[in-house]
Structures are given as structure tokens and as C-alpha cells.
Motif scaffolding. Sequence first.
Motif, PDB file in Angstrom:
ATOM      1  N   LYS A 711       0.576  -1.349  -0.169  1.00 12.67           N
ATOM      2  CA  LYS A 711       0.017   0.037   0.066  1.00 12.67           C
ATOM      3  C   LYS A 711       0.754   1.221  -0.182  1.00 12.67           C
ATOM      4  CE  LYS A 711      -3.255   0.760   3.224  1.00 12.67           C
ATOM      5  NZ  LYS A 711      -4.677   0.073   4.226  1.00 12.67           N
ATOM      6  N   ILE A 712       2.304   1.281   0.695  1.00 14.97           N
ATOM      7  CA  ILE A 712       3.089   2.478   0.917  1.00 14.97           C
ATOM      8  C   ILE A 712       3.573   2.380  -0.423  1.00 14.97           C
ATOM      9  CG2 ILE A 712       5.117   3.937   2.121  1.00 14.97           C
ATOM     10  CD1 ILE A 712       3.777   1.720   4.498  1.00 14.97           C
ATOM     11  N   LYS A 713       4.041   1.674  -0.892  1.00 19.23           N
ATOM     12  CA  LYS A 713       4.577   2.220  -2.115  1.00 19.23           C
ATOM     13  C   LYS A 713       3.449   2.719  -3.183  1.00 19.23           C
ATOM     14  CE  LYS A 713       8.477  -0.436  -2.300  1.00 19.23           C
ATOM     15  NZ  LYS A 713       8.887  -2.433  -1.165  1.00 19.23           N
ATOM     16  N   ALA A 714       3.118   1.890  -3.452  1.00 18.59           N
ATOM     17  CA  ALA A 714       1.880   1.827  -4.374  1.00 18.59           C
ATOM     18  C   ALA A 714       1.176   4.035  -3.836  1.00 18.59           C
ATOM     19  CB  ALA A 714       0.466   1.481  -3.843  1.00 18.59           C
ATOM     20  N   LYS A 715       1.146   4.273  -2.537  1.00 15.73           N
ATOM     21  CA  LYS A 715       1.044   5.244  -2.532  1.00 15.73           C
ATOM     22  C   LYS A 715       1.636   6.613  -2.960  1.00 15.73           C
ATOM     23  CE  LYS A 715       0.041   7.075   1.734  1.00 15.73           C
ATOM     24  NZ  LYS A 715      -0.626   7.067   3.193  1.00 15.73           N
ATOM     25  N   ILE A 716       3.236   5.963  -3.035  1.00 18.44           N
ATOM     26  CA  ILE A 716       4.712   6.866  -3.237  1.00 18.44           C
ATOM     27  C   ILE A 716       4.654   7.027  -4.004  1.00 18.44           C
ATOM     28  CG2 ILE A 716       7.139   7.206  -2.937  1.00 18.44           C
ATOM     29  CD1 ILE A 716       6.641   5.790  -0.663  1.00 18.44           C
ATOM     30  N   GLU A 717       3.973   5.914  -5.555  1.00 22.39           N
ATOM     31  CA  GLU A 717       4.475   6.494  -6.487  1.00 22.39           C
ATOM     32  C   GLU A 717       3.064   7.423  -6.681  1.00 22.39           C
ATOM     33  OE1 GLU A 717       6.101   3.405  -8.798  1.00 22.39           O
ATOM     34  OE2 GLU A 717       7.055   3.431  -7.637  1.00 22.39           O
ATOM     35  N   MET A 718       2.654   7.152  -7.022  1.00 20.45           N
ATOM     36  CA  MET A 718       1.005   8.233  -6.461  1.00 20.45           C
ATOM     37  C   MET A 718       1.842   9.873  -6.534  1.00 20.45           C
ATOM     38  SD  MET A 718      -2.562   7.804  -5.180  1.00 20.45           S
ATOM     39  CE  MET A 718      -2.810   9.281  -4.126  1.00 20.45           C
ATOM     40  N   GLU A 719       2.116  10.371  -5.305  1.00 23.37           N
ATOM     41  CA  GLU A 719       2.659  11.456  -4.741  1.00 23.37           C
ATOM     42  C   GLU A 719       3.695  11.638  -5.819  1.00 23.37           C
ATOM     43  OE1 GLU A 719       2.646  13.054  -3.432  1.00 23.37           O
ATOM     44  OE2 GLU A 719       1.276  12.134  -0.985  1.00 23.37           O
ATOM     45  N   ILE A 720       4.478  10.621  -6.969  1.00 21.04           N
ATOM     46  CA  ILE A 720       5.468  11.042  -7.578  1.00 21.04           C
ATOM     47  C   ILE A 720       4.905  11.433  -8.645  1.00 21.04           C
ATOM     48  CG2 ILE A 720       8.003  10.379  -9.035  1.00 21.04           C
ATOM     49  CD1 ILE A 720       8.269   8.503  -6.380  1.00 21.04           C
ATOM     50  N   ALA A 721       4.360  10.101  -8.911  1.00 20.53           N
ATOM     51  CA  ALA A 721       3.093  11.015 -10.524  1.00 20.53           C
ATOM     52  C   ALA A 721       2.593  11.954 -10.426  1.00 20.53           C
ATOM     53  CB  ALA A 721       2.592   9.761 -10.749  1.00 20.53           C
ATOM     54  N   LYS A 722       2.066  12.359  -9.553  1.00 21.33           N
ATOM     55  CA  LYS A 722       1.120  13.937  -9.059  1.00 21.33           C
ATOM     56  C   LYS A 722       1.697  14.778  -9.317  1.00 21.33           C
ATOM     57  CE  LYS A 722      -1.054  14.696  -4.886  1.00 21.33           C
ATOM     58  NZ  LYS A 722      -1.671  14.275  -3.640  1.00 21.33           N
ATOM     59  N   GLU A 723       2.812  14.865  -8.602  1.00 22.01           N
ATOM     60  CA  GLU A 723       4.140  15.656  -8.737  1.00 22.01           C
ATOM     61  C   GLU A 723       3.996  15.739 -10.337  1.00 22.01           C
ATOM     62  OE1 GLU A 723       8.729  16.783  -7.095  1.00 22.01           O
ATOM     63  OE2 GLU A 723       7.713  15.293  -6.709  1.00 22.01           O
ATOM     64  N   ARG A 724       4.856  15.192 -10.725  1.00 24.09           N
ATOM     65  CA  ARG A 724       5.547  14.863 -12.600  1.00 24.09           C
ATOM     66  C   ARG A 724       4.398  15.649 -13.023  1.00 24.09           C
ATOM     67  NH1 ARG A 724       7.608  10.448 -12.838  1.00 24.09           N
ATOM     68  NH2 ARG A 724       9.774  10.373 -12.816  1.00 24.09           N
ATOM     69  N   GLU A 725       2.698  15.436 -12.904  1.00 21.25           N
ATOM     70  CA  GLU A 725       1.312  15.999 -13.360  1.00 21.25           C
ATOM     71  C   GLU A 725       1.748  18.045 -13.431  1.00 21.25           C
ATOM     72  OE1 GLU A 725      -1.757  14.188 -12.474  1.00 21.25           O
ATOM     73  OE2 GLU A 725      -1.336  12.419 -13.158  1.00 21.25           O
ATOM     74  N   ARG A 726       1.471  18.108 -12.013  1.00 19.13           N
ATOM     75  CA  ARG A 726       1.748  19.723 -11.521  1.00 19.13           C
ATOM     76  C   ARG A 726       2.663  20.098 -12.120  1.00 19.13           C
ATOM     77  NH1 ARG A 726       2.416  21.119  -5.342  1.00 19.13           N
ATOM     78  NH2 ARG A 726       3.367  22.692  -6.861  1.00 19.13           N
ATOM     79  N   ALA A 727       4.305  19.673 -12.349  1.00 19.17           N
ATOM     80  CA  ALA A 727       5.355  19.809 -12.691  1.00 19.17           C
ATOM     81  C   ALA A 727       4.445  20.242 -14.244  1.00 19.17           C
ATOM     82  CB  ALA A 727       6.613  19.264 -12.959  1.00 19.17           C
TER      83      ALA A 727
END
Length: 741
Positions: A711-727
Motif C-alpha cells: 500500500k505504501i509503495k503504491a501511495k509513493i508512486e502516486m505522489e511522484i506521478a502527481k508531482e510530475r503532472e503538476r510540474a
Amino acid sequence: MKWNLLTSETTRVVKLPDDIYPIDLHWFPRSIGGKKQSHAESFVLTSSDGKFHLISKSGRVEKSVEAHCGAVLAGRWNYEGTALVTVGEDGQVKIWSKSGMLRSTLAQQGTPVYSVAWGPDSEKVLYTSGKHLIIKPLQPNAKVLQWKAHDGLILKTDWNSVNDLILSAGEDCKYKVWDSYGRLLYSSQPYEYPITSVAWAADGELFAVGSFHTLRLCDKTGWSYALEKPNTGSIFNIAWSIDGTQLAGACGNGHVIFAHVVEQRWEWKNFEITLIKRRTMEVHNVVNDAVDLLEFRDRVIKASLNYGHLVVSTSLQCYVFSTKNWNTPLIFDLKEGTVSLILQAERHFLLVDGGGLYLYSYEGRLISSPKFPGMRTDILNAQTVSLSNDTLAVKDKADEKVIYIFEALSGKPLGDGKPLTHKTEIVEIALDQKGLTSERKIAFIDKNRDLYITSVKRFGKEQKIVKIGTMVQTLAWNDTSNILCGIQDTRFTVWYYPNTVYVDKDLLPKTLYEKDASEFSKNPQIVHFVGNQTTIRRADGSLIHLNISPYPTILHEYVSSSKWEDAVRLCRFVKDQTMWACLAAMAVANKDMATAEIAYASIGEIDKVQYINSIKDLPSKESRMAHILLFSGNTQEAETLLLQTGLIYQAIQVNINLYNWDRALELAVKHKTHVDTVLAYRQKFLEDFGKKETNKRFLQYAEGLEVDWNKIKAKIEMEIAKERERAAASPAVRASVTVQQ
């Protein structure tokens, strides 16, 4: 008797009764902190019948006081004019009020006290005792300092208020210079006759020594500039004029000898200027051998040559010459009179007189006049004041741990108005001359002879004061780039890029150039550091010129105009580790990571190259900025930046990587996100080291929380993806964020 030196006429001031034989005379101090004294025109006269007399300028004896048994050998006013000290053949040292009432008997001894002097702050008194010198504070129970100074009787002593140095002269035919802790700085060779008098000039740069048929002028470090052999018998007393240009000596054959200080020299690049007469200077251009004569209306008191300008102050006016044109000086009148110090920067110069600090442009316009409470300008010298294009720094005398920093153009204190405070007393300060105002640095030496550097600009946050050298005798900044040179212990050291300490502290030793300095003998002083030439004055007065490599200066120029390719090319051409180390630090300071990577690779710092590569792969610009800050060790700023831009997870992760567990958990709980992530990493960390959880907060949150790595790994992946989109989505927002930083 008194003489008017301009017209040479002589008048008799006072006729004393026949049974009084005067021994010592001291004028009441002229002005204190700019305030003229009302009854300044009086003097104290001590005599052989055990009295001292307070006499006004007109010659009226205001008061005669029975002071000692036997002759009163010396009397001295303190610098404020609030107290008088007298010493006598009876071995007593007495302190009197200015009206002549006895305050205290400071000391008693069995031998006559021949000479006495006040300490710079009027808190201590220095007096002679046979072959010993004694410094005794006025406070009772304070520690008395006593040391054997000469092999014969000490006849005269003097203590200067500007440089805090002590002179002594004895029947062993030597004169010596001491610091205020009683350490010997200079001892002359034994001469033929006892030294009968010594006296400091007011500004503490020169002193005069009198002996039988002998008058010599010496530098404050002890070596002799000039020797005159007047036919006068012994010179028993020497008094300097307040501006330090002339002196009078009382001679054994009843004459009074007058002497003028001439032949001072100033050098800068290809110009050599000599004061040939009291009112005439000769300018010699060594390139084309041209000679110009500069004539002045009044006698020259102080001069300074630097940054393409010669500034000369006479008793009434100030002249500013440009080295391009000697014929048309700019002239303006001086308010106060005697200038005690001139300091130059590239765009303006500072005049210091008894009344204050005045900053003028080279066009002669008064820019500002900075002030701080309790300022005493009469004791400032080149070591305690420093000037750059936008900043003025002054070391306080009342509290020696404090440096006041002013904005040059407005004269107001810089930043939040608080002075810079250090933990021990500061001896010498210097501001760097080039670069942006926001990056202005100040270097200073404290009394343990440690060299520190710190930034001048402070906005609320406490700027680090970083130590970069030990046992430093003397220092100087370069005039064209921010390179610092100093003599530490037995090595001449150049800090090519002192700013390194704020970027990557481990690099500092690699950005230094060191050379053995044993050839400079004891106590050398750096006179100036112009271009790539350093001038050093040895203890015997000789000048030594040292050249340093021209390449670091060129590197500084390239970097300040952001020519990174040229900088790399230069380093490849020079093939010097020091240059690469400087470039690496400069690149990180200016956040140019591509150049930093090349430079770090060249000096073999592989771990840093890897980290820089990992920074490049980060998804958003904010993360990259934060990791660059982390690289320089600014963890607090990195975290603040991430939180400001809403990258909560990244801020938590930074703290986890640094093992700041408490802060990571605090952030997670505060923002109600990733608490399980923090706990999971903490558990893994403890398991790796085979330890048990002891921290109460972690135990509290760990209750009833299942750690699920998937679950934690999935959450981390999601955060990084979110940051990419934001950038990707918000270039406009990103631009505004960089402005904030």
C-alpha cells in the motif's frame, strides 16, 4: 613659555615663583567624542616641591595642590579629562578629580615612579617600578599585571589609545614595544646612550624616541624610519601635535626642538607619491617616468591612494585627485579639522575625524554620516573600520565583541539594525570589495587569532559565523575579486573562494593556496593586495612583493558574468585541482549543476557527482531546488521550500533520509498524511540495526496500525506521478515560486 608655530613669535605664559622647578606638563584633553570642552584651555604642571598646579591658558594658577613627598615626577589627564594621575619620588600613584581633589592612592612602592600613562579606556593605569612595568586597573581587587621590561631603570613609558600598544624606554639603552598583555612585540638593539623619552603620535601609526643627541621616528611595529642627530643634549620629553604631523622635544641644553614628519610614501599600481615638504607632494609614474608636483595651501595631515584616486586632507580642506589628471583636483572644506583616517572604496571614500564618520563620493558630495550610540571616532584605525561599495563596518570600542554594519548610501544600520556579535573580542575586520550587495561578506580576526567569515546581510535568521583559519596575524581582501589572503602561523595563505564554506564545507581545504612564510620573519603585516600582487611589510620595515596566480581572478570574472563554458575551458587549460574545486563551489553557489558535475568529477568527488545526477532526475523544479539546498547543508531551507510549494510527502521523505524521525512524524501528523510511511521506514530502520522502539510518540502511533509495504509503495508512486503532472501543467505557477526563493 609658549610658541605660535605659524608666526614663530614667543610669549611668556606664566612666571613661577623661584622655588618651584617644573618637571612635567600636560594639556587638558582637547575634545571628547566631538564635544568641545568648555575649560579645555588649561594644563597641569608638576613640580619638584611635591605640588602640582592647575594653570589656565592665560597663565593664572587656578590651584596648587600638595601631592607627594619629594618631587612629582609626572602628571597625566585621562582621555575624557575626568581624572588626573600623578606619580612621585615617594613611590606613590595617586588619582585626582579634575578640580584637584584626591580620589584614591592607587599604589605605593619603595622606588620612585618615573613615568605613568592611562589605558585606552581610562580604566587602567600603567606605571614604572624600577625595571618593571605595572598595569593596575582602577577597580579594587582586579588583577594587576606586572612584568620585567628592561635590564636597567625604566625612564619613560607611553600607551596608545588607538592600537592599544605600550612603549617603554630604559637606561639599558633600548626601547621596546609591548601589547597590553605584556607580550614583547619589538625590542631595539642597545644604543650608546640611555633612551630618555618615547611618545606615540595620536593615531598610533608612529612613535618618536629621544636620547642623547638623538631623535628617531619609528613605525608602530618598532622599526625606525628616520634618525636625526640634533646637537641638543638629551631629549627629555617629546610631545606630538594633535594631528600627528609635528612634534616638539624638550632638550637637555634648554632648547626646544621642533620636527616635522615628511617623506611619507604612498604606492598604488604604477604610481609612487612622496610628501617632499610639509605642503608639497611629488607624484612619480614609474611607467613613463613622468613627475608631477602637487602644491597645497596648508600642511598635509593625511593622504590615501587607491582605486585610481588620491585623497589628501590638509588642516582645513580635502583634495581629491584622479590619477588620470593631476592638474584639477576637487577641493572641499572640512568641518571639524583634523582627519585621523581616510579609507577608500571603488565608488567613495570615508573620512574619520574627532566629530564623526563622513562618507564622500569622489565628486566631493557628502553621501552619509553613520552614527551609533557611544561612538568614539578618535580611536578608529584601518583595522577597526572597513569600507566597501555598499557597506561600512565599524568595530565598537565599548564592547569589543560587536561590529556595527551600515548601509553606505543611507548611513542607516543594515538589515534589522542589530549589530553583528561574536563570542570573543574582535581585533581586526575587513569587508570584501566585489560582487552583489546581498552576498557581501565580512572577515574578522578575534583575539585568539582565529579567522572567521560571515555574511553581512541578515534577515531575521541567524547567519552562521564560520571559522576558516587559525593563528592568523594579518589579512586583506583583493581589490578586484573576492579573494582573501592572510598570514597564518608560518604560512602565507590565499582563500581563492572563501564563500565555499556556505556551499560545501569539505571543499574549503582544496580551494586554498599555501606558501611557507618563514622568510617574512616575526609579525609581518599585509599592506595591500592589488590585482594579483600582495605587498607584505616585514618586522624590520622592508617590503616584500608576492605574486599569486592570475587564474583564480579570471575565474571569478567568468563566473560573475555567468560564462560557465569559458570557466570550464579555463580550468581544463590550467589543470589545477584548486581551480576545479573553486569552480565546483561557485557552480553550486550559483545553482549551475551541469558545471558542478564536471568540476566535482575532475577533483574525484564521485559521491557528489552521483548525488548531482540524482537531482537531475527529480520530477519538478521545486524538488531540484530543495535538493540543491540540501547539497549545501541547508536542510531547514530545503524543507521550508517543499512545504511552501505543497510537496508534503517530499518534505517528509527528506527528513526520513536524514534520519530526522521526530520531525518526519511531526509533519506527517500535522498534515494528516503518510503517517504509516514514516512508521514503516522507522520499523525497517530498527530491524536493520536489531533495536527495539523506545520513542513514546512512535509507540503511540504504531498502536493498531498495520504496516503494509504494498500500500505504501503504491501511495509513493502516486505522489511522484502527481508531482510530475503538476510540474508539466503549471509553468506559470512555477515561475512565481522561483521569484519567492
